[in-house]
Scaffold this motif. Structure first.
Motif, PDB file in Angstrom:
ATOM      1  N   ARG A  81       0.817  -1.212   0.000  1.00  0.00           N
ATOM      2  CA  ARG A  81       0.000   0.000   0.000  1.00  0.00           C
ATOM      3  C   ARG A  81       0.854   1.267   0.000  1.00  0.00           C
ATOM      4  O   ARG A  81       1.915   1.324   0.623  1.00  0.00           O
ATOM      5  CB  ARG A  81      -0.943   0.003   1.203  1.00  0.00           C
ATOM      6  N   LEU A  82       0.349   2.288  -0.692  1.00  0.00           N
ATOM      7  CA  LEU A  82       1.023   3.577  -0.779  1.00  0.00           C
ATOM      8  C   LEU A  82       0.583   4.532   0.328  1.00  0.00           C
ATOM      9  O   LEU A  82       1.258   5.514   0.601  1.00  0.00           O
ATOM     10  CB  LEU A  82       0.735   4.229  -2.135  1.00  0.00           C
ATOM     11  N   PHE A  83      -0.560   4.241   0.942  1.00  0.00           N
ATOM     12  CA  PHE A  83      -1.099   5.102   1.988  1.00  0.00           C
ATOM     13  C   PHE A  83      -1.132   4.333   3.307  1.00  0.00           C
ATOM     14  O   PHE A  83      -1.589   3.189   3.347  1.00  0.00           O
ATOM     15  CB  PHE A  83      -2.509   5.583   1.627  1.00  0.00           C
ATOM     16  N   PRO A  84      -0.638   4.929   4.409  1.00  0.00           N
ATOM     17  CA  PRO A  84      -0.583   4.223   5.694  1.00  0.00           C
ATOM     18  C   PRO A  84      -1.976   3.848   6.197  1.00  0.00           C
ATOM     19  O   PRO A  84      -2.952   4.569   5.950  1.00  0.00           O
ATOM     20  CB  PRO A  84       0.066   5.249   6.638  1.00  0.00           C
ATOM     21  N   PRO A  85      -2.088   2.742   6.923  1.00  0.00           N
ATOM     22  CA  PRO A  85      -3.388   2.355   7.489  1.00  0.00           C
ATOM     23  C   PRO A  85      -3.842   3.280   8.611  1.00  0.00           C
ATOM     24  O   PRO A  85      -5.034   3.487   8.812  1.00  0.00           O
ATOM     25  CB  PRO A  85      -3.136   0.933   7.997  1.00  0.00           C
ATOM     26  N   ASP A  86      -2.894   3.864   9.351  1.00  0.00           N
ATOM     27  CA  ASP A  86      -3.231   4.768  10.442  1.00  0.00           C
ATOM     28  C   ASP A  86      -3.773   6.089   9.873  1.00  0.00           C
ATOM     29  O   ASP A  86      -3.147   6.693   8.991  1.00  0.00           O
ATOM     30  CB  ASP A  86      -1.998   5.044  11.301  1.00  0.00           C
ATOM     31  N   ALA A  87      -4.911   6.547  10.389  1.00  0.00           N
ATOM     32  CA  ALA A  87      -5.585   7.720   9.834  1.00  0.00           C
ATOM     33  C   ALA A  87      -4.723   8.978   9.918  1.00  0.00           C
ATOM     34  O   ALA A  87      -4.646   9.763   8.966  1.00  0.00           O
ATOM     35  CB  ALA A  87      -6.921   7.949  10.541  1.00  0.00           C
ATOM     36  N   GLU A  88      -4.053   9.169  11.047  1.00  0.00           N
ATOM     37  CA  GLU A  88      -3.229  10.373  11.215  1.00  0.00           C
ATOM     38  C   GLU A  88      -2.025  10.348  10.268  1.00  0.00           C
ATOM     39  O   GLU A  88      -1.699  11.359   9.642  1.00  0.00           O
ATOM     40  CB  GLU A  88      -2.761  10.474  12.664  1.00  0.00           C
ATOM     41  N   GLN A  89      -1.381   9.197  10.175  1.00  0.00           N
ATOM     42  CA  GLN A  89      -0.243   9.077   9.273  1.00  0.00           C
ATOM     43  C   GLN A  89      -0.684   9.192   7.807  1.00  0.00           C
ATOM     44  O   GLN A  89       0.038   9.753   6.973  1.00  0.00           O
ATOM     45  CB  GLN A  89       0.472   7.746   9.503  1.00  0.00           C
ATOM     46  N   ARG A  90      -1.856   8.667   7.507  1.00  0.00           N
ATOM     47  CA  ARG A  90      -2.380   8.762   6.143  1.00  0.00           C
ATOM     48  C   ARG A  90      -2.625  10.216   5.756  1.00  0.00           C
ATOM     49  O   ARG A  90      -2.303  10.646   4.645  1.00  0.00           O
ATOM     50  CB  ARG A  90      -3.670   7.948   6.019  1.00  0.00           C
ATOM     51  N   LEU A  91      -3.160  10.986   6.704  1.00  0.00           N
ATOM     52  CA  LEU A  91      -3.405  12.403   6.451  1.00  0.00           C
ATOM     53  C   LEU A  91      -2.082  13.136   6.254  1.00  0.00           C
ATOM     54  O   LEU A  91      -1.956  13.981   5.356  1.00  0.00           O
ATOM     55  CB  LEU A  91      -4.186  13.013   7.616  1.00  0.00           C
ATOM     56  N   ARG A  92      -1.088  12.827   7.071  1.00  0.00           N
ATOM     57  CA  ARG A  92       0.217  13.484   6.934  1.00  0.00           C
ATOM     58  C   ARG A  92       0.865  13.125   5.600  1.00  0.00           C
ATOM     59  O   ARG A  92       1.436  13.990   4.924  1.00  0.00           O
ATOM     60  CB  ARG A  92       1.137  13.091   8.095  1.00  0.00           C
ATOM     61  N   ALA A  93       0.762  11.861   5.208  1.00  0.00           N
ATOM     62  CA  ALA A  93       1.360  11.437   3.940  1.00  0.00           C
ATOM     63  C   ALA A  93       0.697  12.160   2.766  1.00  0.00           C
ATOM     64  O   ALA A  93       1.379  12.615   1.838  1.00  0.00           O
ATOM     65  CB  ALA A  93       1.227   9.924   3.770  1.00  0.00           C
ATOM     66  N   ALA A  94      -0.627  12.258   2.812  1.00  0.00           N
ATOM     67  CA  ALA A  94      -1.352  12.946   1.741  1.00  0.00           C
ATOM     68  C   ALA A  94      -0.997  14.429   1.707  1.00  0.00           C
ATOM     69  O   ALA A  94      -0.845  15.023   0.632  1.00  0.00           O
ATOM     70  CB  ALA A  94      -2.854  12.761   1.918  1.00  0.00           C
ATOM     71  N   TRP A  95      -0.844  15.035   2.892  1.00  0.00           N
ATOM     72  CA  TRP A  95      -0.471  16.461   2.950  1.00  0.00           C
ATOM     73  C   TRP A  95       0.930  16.676   2.393  1.00  0.00           C
ATOM     74  O   TRP A  95       1.168  17.607   1.610  1.00  0.00           O
ATOM     75  CB  TRP A  95      -0.528  16.969   4.389  1.00  0.00           C
TER      76      TRP A  95
END
Length: 222
Positions: A81-95
């Motif tokens: 996966r390219l996006f982390p499963p953790d919601a906070e980390q996923r938001l940071r990665a997208a940002w």
């Protein structure tokens, strides 16, 4: 799959890293800058690369923009996966991906082409190469003022990404869109001695990401 690209574009490198990380089999077609607009506009409604042609039943014919390519690959290939499963980390990665795309990728382009037109001209002094460089400089209004601003943005980027020195990933405990984007969009700086000397850790991380994704190292790191 077919990737329409400029061979030297760091945004196209970003797409290739994602395709490699996902283990996708694909081909590339290198377009000619300028003429490419006539080829792409009727197909995609835009003139930017990269453009991915999935060539798969039931899928879009064309996918423009590296971020949309990331999302498409995540949808059709959930492994690695390219996006982390953790919601906070996923938001940071997208940002981070968005910020790197909109600000830092542009800043890299400005500093890189400014260098190639002056101190770095010897990298490829051919007439064709220098013509392309001058076209890009005019197209993006690259001048002393805009380059100075770009350098400040890059200094900020190195501060934001400083944690990459001590850990292998920017978000969580896995490779994400943030790592791929940073590795691709900052890779042109590998040809600039000043950056190789001031942020050597950055280029070690760029190498690692390319090796993981099976993508040839960018110029200056090979």
């Amino acid at each position: 799959m077919l990737l329409l690209q400029f061979s030297t574009s760091h945004y196209c490198r970003k797409a290739r890293l994602a395709l490699g990380y996902k283990g996708m089999v694909y081909r590339v077609k290198n377009l000619t800058p300028g003429v490419h607009a006539l080829q792409l506009k009727p197909k995609t409604g835009a003139t930017t690369v990269p453009v991915l042609c999935p060539e798969l039943p039931g899928q879009p014919e064309y996918i423009s923009d590296s971020s949309e390519i990331f999302r498409f690959l995540e949808e059709i290939s959930p492994d690695r996966r390219l996006f982390p499963p953790d919601a906070e980390q996923r938001l940071r990665a997208a940002w981070l991906e968005d910020w790197l795309d909109e600000s830092i990728g542009t800043a890299t382009r400005f500093v890189y082409y400014d260098y190639r037109a002056a101190a770095g001209k010897a990298i490829d002094p051919s007439f064709a190469s220098q013509i392309v460089i001058q076209i890009v400089r005019r197209q993006y209004n690259i001048n002393n003022t805009t380059v100075a601003l770009a350098k400040k943005r890059l200094d900020l980027a190195f501060q934001v990404l400083a944690g990459w020195q001590d850990r292998p990933y920017l978000c969580g405990d896995q490779l994400t869109v943030a790592d791929l984007t940073a590795a691709a969009l900052l890779s042109p700086l590998a040809l600039l001695p000043a950056y190789r000397e001031s942020v050597p850790w950055l280029f070690e991380r760029i190498k690692e990401v390319h090796l993981i994704c099976g993508e040839p190292l960018p110029p200056g790191l090979g």
